[in-house]
Design a protein around this motif. Structure first.
Motif, PDB file in Angstrom:
ATOM      1  N   GLN A 111      -1.429 -20.688  38.309  1.00  0.00           N
ATOM      2  CA  GLN A 111      -1.662 -21.104  39.685  1.00  0.00           C
ATOM      3  C   GLN A 111      -3.136 -21.359  39.961  1.00  0.00           C
ATOM      4  O   GLN A 111      -3.509 -21.745  41.058  1.00  0.00           O
ATOM      5  CB  GLN A 111      -1.141 -20.029  40.641  1.00  0.00           C
ATOM      6  N   ARG A 124      -6.031 -21.104  45.492  1.00  0.00           N
ATOM      7  CA  ARG A 124      -5.694 -22.178  46.421  1.00  0.00           C
ATOM      8  C   ARG A 124      -6.251 -21.955  47.827  1.00  0.00           C
ATOM      9  O   ARG A 124      -5.515 -21.715  48.775  1.00  0.00           O
ATOM     10  CB  ARG A 124      -4.184 -22.357  46.490  1.00  0.00           C
ATOM     11  N   THR A 161      -7.184 -23.175  51.222  1.00  0.00           N
ATOM     12  CA  THR A 161      -6.537 -24.310  51.868  1.00  0.00           C
ATOM     13  C   THR A 161      -7.324 -24.904  53.027  1.00  0.00           C
ATOM     14  O   THR A 161      -7.029 -26.029  53.434  1.00  0.00           O
ATOM     15  CB  THR A 161      -5.146 -23.905  52.384  1.00  0.00           C
ATOM     16  N   GLN A 185      -3.921 -19.426  50.050  1.00  0.00           N
ATOM     17  CA  GLN A 185      -2.565 -19.042  49.711  1.00  0.00           C
ATOM     18  C   GLN A 185      -2.516 -17.560  49.353  1.00  0.00           C
ATOM     19  O   GLN A 185      -3.507 -16.973  48.912  1.00  0.00           O
ATOM     20  CB  GLN A 185      -2.057 -19.880  48.534  1.00  0.00           C
ATOM     21  N   SER A 211      -1.840 -13.675  52.904  1.00  0.00           N
ATOM     22  CA  SER A 211      -2.953 -14.609  52.802  1.00  0.00           C
ATOM     23  C   SER A 211      -4.290 -13.925  53.049  1.00  0.00           C
ATOM     24  O   SER A 211      -4.382 -13.018  53.881  1.00  0.00           O
ATOM     25  CB  SER A 211      -2.786 -15.736  53.809  1.00  0.00           C
ATOM     26  N   ARG A 259       0.935 -15.468  56.743  1.00  0.00           N
ATOM     27  CA  ARG A 259       0.367 -16.674  56.146  1.00  0.00           C
ATOM     28  C   ARG A 259      -0.710 -17.235  57.064  1.00  0.00           C
ATOM     29  O   ARG A 259      -0.481 -17.413  58.265  1.00  0.00           O
ATOM     30  CB  ARG A 259       1.443 -17.735  55.916  1.00  0.00           C
ATOM     31  N   ASN A 261      -2.884 -20.563  57.347  1.00  0.00           N
ATOM     32  CA  ASN A 261      -2.830 -21.894  56.758  1.00  0.00           C
ATOM     33  C   ASN A 261      -4.032 -22.769  57.049  1.00  0.00           C
ATOM     34  O   ASN A 261      -4.387 -23.620  56.233  1.00  0.00           O
ATOM     35  CB  ASN A 261      -1.566 -22.619  57.245  1.00  0.00           C
ATOM     36  N   TYR A 278       0.143 -26.265  60.011  1.00  0.00           N
ATOM     37  CA  TYR A 278      -0.713 -26.521  58.857  1.00  0.00           C
ATOM     38  C   TYR A 278      -2.115 -26.971  59.213  1.00  0.00           C
ATOM     39  O   TYR A 278      -2.953 -27.112  58.339  1.00  0.00           O
ATOM     40  CB  TYR A 278      -0.072 -27.589  57.966  1.00  0.00           C
TER      41      TYR A 278
END
Length: 371
Positions: free
Chosen positions: A68, A93, A95, A110, A116, A140, A142, A188
């Motif tokens: 990943q 990751r 974001t 992520q 997160s 999470r 984002n 998002y």
């Protein structure tokens, strides 16, 4: 859901030749800027600028096979991009990123483990920051946005509901606001208007797929009507006012073979209804949108599947959008994930990767439109 649709960077898509008879798009001033030091496969997902001599870009690198990868963060000092050390962290990751000054920036990523991470730049390095729900399963984070007053706004989810995490400018006081009153929704992207309104975009389930979702927080939620489509997700949005909102993304359509590209989505809200606007190409995606010094939507980053020889943008020309191409031969088939303005100038940054597939030998990639 459409979080993997907003940008098609996870799909193994090969280039397609330009179509005969299609007019040559205009070109204007974008130049590739080296982003050294990324380990393939790598990409930059988001970029934020505090001024001409300070910007941040985040993403991931080292994605190969089942790996990943690991987080990737870069810093612009006015002359070059340099890596910022993340070796003391284990997050993958990254974001999104946002920052108003040299001693304060924020990034989210992520999950690694149960939830997160929230990272803060202190002027020297990135450190993990505490917040309510940190480490909880299902939390999470984002996207992140910072207002002119340095208040921090993070969209994500907690306890099964989508919503906003709000932090004071010092990063000491955090609270989750009332959840978005939409079931089975994902957020998002977030942006803050000078008035203090926070706008968010994402998707919501419509029973057989999902529709585009845009909402506003000004002490309470106002949810705009869904942007109708066949598996349509919003990757970014720009609100010049409550009756002038642009949303960009991708419509995946119905079925198709693995790796099927979607269709770019460009929609405008005039205070009453959404209107779909032609993007200037029909297969690909729109990934980011940035405003000009007057606060009007000005540039959109995208990916044109039918001609991948250069990066693709849409530029606002009055009431229309014009396709503009990036520099020739700057990368094999550049894919852009984001575009942002440079405060105090008329310049812009864009970031992405050197091909549309996040697999070796793809590397991080940036372009700049100078003031």
């Amino acid at each position: 859901m459409a979080g993997t649709i907003g940008t098609l960077s996870g799909l193994a898509l090969g280039p397609a030749p330009a179509r005969a008879g299609v007019p040559t798009p205009r070109t204007q001033g974008w130049q590739a800027v080296p982003a050294p030091g990324s380990t393939p496969a790598a990409q930059l997902r988001r970029v934020a600028a505090a001024g001409p001599r300070l910007a941040w870009a985040v993403g991931e690198e080292g994605r190969a096979g089942p790996s990943q990868g690991r987080g990737l963060a870069m810093l612009w000092n006015g002359g070059a991009w340099t890596r910022t050390d993340l070796s003391h962290l284990s997050h993958t990751r990254l974001t999104d990123v946002a920052g108003p000054c040299s001693t304060a920036a924020w990034s989210v990523g992520q999950p690694t483990g149960t939830g997160s991470p929230l990272l803060r730049w202190d002027g020297t390095t990135w450190r993990e920051a505490a917040f309510p729900g940190a480490g909880e399963p299902g939390v999470r984070l984002n996207a992140v946005a910072v207002g002119a007053d340095r208040q921090v706004w993070i969209c994500g989810s907690r306890g099964g509901g989508a919503g906003l995490l709000h932090g004071d400018g010092g990063g000491e006081l955090w609270r989750w606001l009332d959840p978005l009153p939409v079931a089975r929704a994902n957020l998002y992207r977030a942006m803050v208007r000078p008035s203090g309104e926070v706008w968010v975009g994402g998707d919501q389930s419509n029973g057989g797929g999902w529709s585009g979702l845009v909402a506003r927080w000004d002490g309470a939620w106002t949810v705009l009507p869904p942007i109708a489509g066949l598996r349509l997700g919003i990757a970014d949005l720009h609100a010049a006012g409550p009756d002038d909102v642009w949303a960009v993304g991708t419509e995946a359509g119905i079925g198709g073979p693995p790796g099927r590209p979607g269709n770019p989505v460009l929609s405008h809200w005039d205070g009453t209804a959404w209107t779909r606007v032609e993007a200037g190409f029909t297969v690909g995606s729109l990934s980011g949108i940035a405003g000009d010094a007057q606060g009007r939507a000005a540039w959109i980053s995208g990916w044109n599947y039918q001609d991948q020889t250069r990066s693709t943008y849409l530029r606002r020309d009055g009431d229309t959008w014009t396709v503009v191409r990036g520099p020739a031969a700057a990368a094999p088939a550049p894919y852009l994930n984001d575009v942002t303005s440079v405060p105090g100038t008329t310049g812009f940054w864009s970031v992405g990767m050197t091909s549309p597939t996040p697999a070796p030998p793809t590397e991080a990639y940036t372009e700049r439109l100078e003031a």
